[in-house]
Design a protein around this motif. Structure first.
Motif, PDB file in Angstrom:
ATOM      1  N   GLY A  15       0.813  -1.214   0.000  1.00 13.96           N
ATOM      2  CA  GLY A  15       0.000   0.000   0.000  1.00 13.96           C
ATOM      3  C   GLY A  15       0.837   1.250   0.000  1.00 13.96           C
ATOM      4  N   ILE A  16       1.890   1.273   0.824  1.00 12.53           N
ATOM      5  CA  ILE A  16       2.780   2.441   0.884  1.00 12.53           C
ATOM      6  C   ILE A  16       3.475   2.655  -0.454  1.00 12.53           C
ATOM      7  CG2 ILE A  16       4.896   3.352   1.927  1.00 12.53           C
ATOM      8  CD1 ILE A  16       4.001   2.011   4.554  1.00 12.53           C
ATOM      9  N   VAL A  21       4.093   5.643  -5.504  1.00  7.45           N
ATOM     10  CA  VAL A  21       4.036   5.665  -6.971  1.00  7.45           C
ATOM     11  C   VAL A  21       3.051   6.726  -7.446  1.00  7.45           C
ATOM     12  CG1 VAL A  21       3.334   4.356  -9.023  1.00  7.45           C
ATOM     13  CG2 VAL A  21       4.770   3.277  -7.278  1.00  7.45           C
ATOM     14  N   ALA A  22       1.896   6.796  -6.795  1.00  3.55           N
ATOM     15  CA  ALA A  22       0.882   7.790  -7.166  1.00  3.55           C
ATOM     16  C   ALA A  22       1.394   9.221  -6.957  1.00  3.55           C
ATOM     17  CB  ALA A  22      -0.389   7.567  -6.350  1.00  3.55           C
ATOM     18  N   ILE A  23       2.235   9.416  -5.949  1.00  2.00           N
ATOM     19  CA  ILE A  23       2.736  10.762  -5.638  1.00  2.00           C
ATOM     20  C   ILE A  23       3.843  11.182  -6.594  1.00  2.00           C
ATOM     21  CG2 ILE A  23       3.944  12.167  -3.907  1.00  2.00           C
ATOM     22  CD1 ILE A  23       2.528  10.505  -1.751  1.00  2.00           C
ATOM     23  N   GLU A  26       4.225   8.889 -12.883  1.00  2.00           N
ATOM     24  CA  GLU A  26       3.044   9.032 -13.726  1.00  2.00           C
ATOM     25  C   GLU A  26       1.989   8.003 -13.319  1.00  2.00           C
ATOM     26  OE1 GLU A  26       2.387  11.223 -16.127  1.00  2.00           O
ATOM     27  OE2 GLU A  26       4.294  12.259 -15.787  1.00  2.00           O
ATOM     28  N   LYS A  27       0.731   8.374 -13.501  1.00  2.00           N
ATOM     29  CA  LYS A  27      -0.366   7.500 -13.089  1.00  2.00           C
ATOM     30  C   LYS A  27      -0.271   6.119 -13.723  1.00  2.00           C
ATOM     31  CE  LYS A  27      -4.503   8.148 -14.752  1.00  2.00           C
ATOM     32  NZ  LYS A  27      -5.877   8.646 -15.045  1.00  2.00           N
ATOM     33  N   PHE A  28       0.256   6.038 -14.937  1.00  2.00           N
ATOM     34  CA  PHE A  28       0.350   4.765 -15.658  1.00  2.00           C
ATOM     35  C   PHE A  28       1.090   3.701 -14.849  1.00  2.00           C
ATOM     36  CE2 PHE A  28       2.781   1.917 -18.411  1.00  2.00           C
ATOM     37  CZ  PHE A  28       1.762   1.331 -19.127  1.00  2.00           C
ATOM     38  N   THR A 196      -2.918  15.352  -9.426  1.00  2.00           N
ATOM     39  CA  THR A 196      -2.206  14.230  -8.817  1.00  2.00           C
ATOM     40  C   THR A 196      -2.724  13.926  -7.421  1.00  2.00           C
ATOM     41  OG1 THR A 196      -0.187  14.726 -10.082  1.00  2.00           O
ATOM     42  CG2 THR A 196       0.069  13.393  -8.098  1.00  2.00           C
ATOM     43  N   ILE A 197      -3.053  14.963  -6.663  1.00  2.00           N
ATOM     44  CA  ILE A 197      -3.532  14.745  -5.293  1.00  2.00           C
ATOM     45  C   ILE A 197      -4.828  13.943  -5.291  1.00  2.00           C
ATOM     46  CG2 ILE A 197      -4.797  16.939  -5.237  1.00  2.00           C
ATOM     47  CD1 ILE A 197      -3.032  15.129  -2.303  1.00  2.00           C
ATOM     48  N   PHE A 198      -5.660  14.122  -6.334  1.00  2.00           N
ATOM     49  CA  PHE A 198      -6.887  13.333  -6.439  1.00  2.00           C
ATOM     50  C   PHE A 198      -6.554  11.848  -6.618  1.00  2.00           C
ATOM     51  CE2 PHE A 198      -9.753  17.001  -8.135  1.00  2.00           C
ATOM     52  CZ  PHE A 198      -9.791  17.526  -6.852  1.00  2.00           C
ATOM     53  N   THR A 199      -5.548  11.568  -7.447  1.00  2.00           N
ATOM     54  CA  THR A 199      -5.128  10.182  -7.653  1.00  2.00           C
ATOM     55  C   THR A 199      -4.624   9.570  -6.358  1.00  2.00           C
ATOM     56  OG1 THR A 199      -4.509  10.650  -9.947  1.00  2.00           O
ATOM     57  CG2 THR A 199      -3.582   8.673  -8.958  1.00  2.00           C
ATOM     58  N   VAL A 200      -3.873  10.333  -5.577  1.00  2.00           N
ATOM     59  CA  VAL A 200      -3.366   9.847  -4.289  1.00  2.00           C
ATOM     60  C   VAL A 200      -4.526   9.538  -3.337  1.00  2.00           C
ATOM     61  CG1 VAL A 200      -1.967  10.429  -2.266  1.00  2.00           C
ATOM     62  CG2 VAL A 200      -1.199  11.114  -4.550  1.00  2.00           C
ATOM     63  N   ILE A 201      -5.512  10.421  -3.303  1.00  2.00           N
ATOM     64  CA  ILE A 201      -6.685  10.198  -2.445  1.00  2.00           C
ATOM     65  C   ILE A 201      -7.432   8.947  -2.870  1.00  2.00           C
ATOM     66  CG2 ILE A 201      -8.938  11.123  -1.775  1.00  2.00           C
ATOM     67  CD1 ILE A 201      -7.713  13.932  -1.997  1.00  2.00           C
ATOM     68  N   VAL A 202      -7.582   8.752  -4.179  1.00  2.00           N
ATOM     69  CA  VAL A 202      -8.273   7.562  -4.691  1.00  2.00           C
ATOM     70  C   VAL A 202      -7.535   6.292  -4.286  1.00  2.00           C
ATOM     71  CG1 VAL A 202      -8.854   6.296  -6.801  1.00  2.00           C
ATOM     72  CG2 VAL A 202      -9.417   8.719  -6.611  1.00  2.00           C
TER      73      VAL A 202
END
Length: 233
Positions: A15-16, A21-23, A26-28, A196-202
């Protein structure tokens, strides 16, 4: 999570890594990181389950992973497939809750409480759909089914908890609340304005959902109800 168990530690590490990776990437690249959280959560399930193996739970994890990969690749390009996959995902969760809960008649006030608490949820999703409606013109039917099953899952989780305040229903309600919030963020992030912060929250919300649904699957209400009631008192 129990930090004395290697399987739990493995999930936390996975999880960490996924959050990092999300932070920073790239999202990919989440395509390569996210499967490890699913694998580790399934290992925990297989090693700690007391009841017979739930094929539906395993299937839900696989469907959720497949849908997550399509979201990473781009929700706009795969909205029909995402809608179908996650509709199946929510149907499975509805079935898991139905099997766990005894079908005893609820009081009228239960329906009233659920209806009142559902109004803010419906209002938020109405505003979300209104905001991203331009992106949904060609997939209205698919997206409508997705919204129906998703809201049915969240409201049903609320209903079961209000009707019967068992620990397992609490875990599923917490998972549903996380999912409801996460889906709003996904809609804004993928169809309105990417951040990017939205991706991290997701990613963080998806990890929480995995943990609480696992607790729902592993929890034995008859063993924990007395403790749960004493805490509430």
């Amino acid at each position: 999570m129990n930090l004395t168990k290697p399987t739990h530690i493995a999930f936390i590490i996975a999880g960490i890594v996924t959050i990092l990776v999300a932070i920073f990437l790239e999202k990919f690249y989440l395509i390569y990181a996210q499967p490890f959280t699913v694998v580790t959560i399934l290992i925990i399930y297989f090693t700690e389950k007391k009841d017979p193996t739930s094929v539906l739970y395993i299937l839900s994890q696989c469907i959720g992973l497949a849908g997550g990969v399509l979201l990473i690749l781009g929700m706009r390009d795969h909205l029909k497939a995402v809608s179908v996959l996650f509709s199946l995902f929510y149907i499975i969760y509805l079935r898991l809750m139905y099997v766990r809960n005894k079908m005893k008649k609820a009081e009228l006030k239960t329906y009233l409480y659920v209806a009142l608490m559902s109004i803010p949820l419906l209002y938020m999703y109405y505003n979300l759909i209104d905001t991203v409606s331009e992106e949904l013109k060609n997939v209205v039917i698919y997206f409508s089914f997705l919204m129906f099953f998703m809201l049915s899952y969240i409201i049903t989780a609320l209903y079961y908890y209000v009707k019967d305040k068992t620990p397992s229903n609490l875990w599923m309600l917490i998972a549903a609340v996380n999912l409801g919030f996460m889906n709003i963020i996904i809609g804004l992030n993928e169809l309105y304005m990417y951040q990017t912060i939205f991706t991290v929250i997701v990613v963080f919300c998806s990890l929480c959902i995995q943990v609480f649904v696992l607790k729902f699957m592993l929890n034995k209400d008859e063993e924990d109800t007395d403790l749960f009631n004493s805490i509430n008192e």
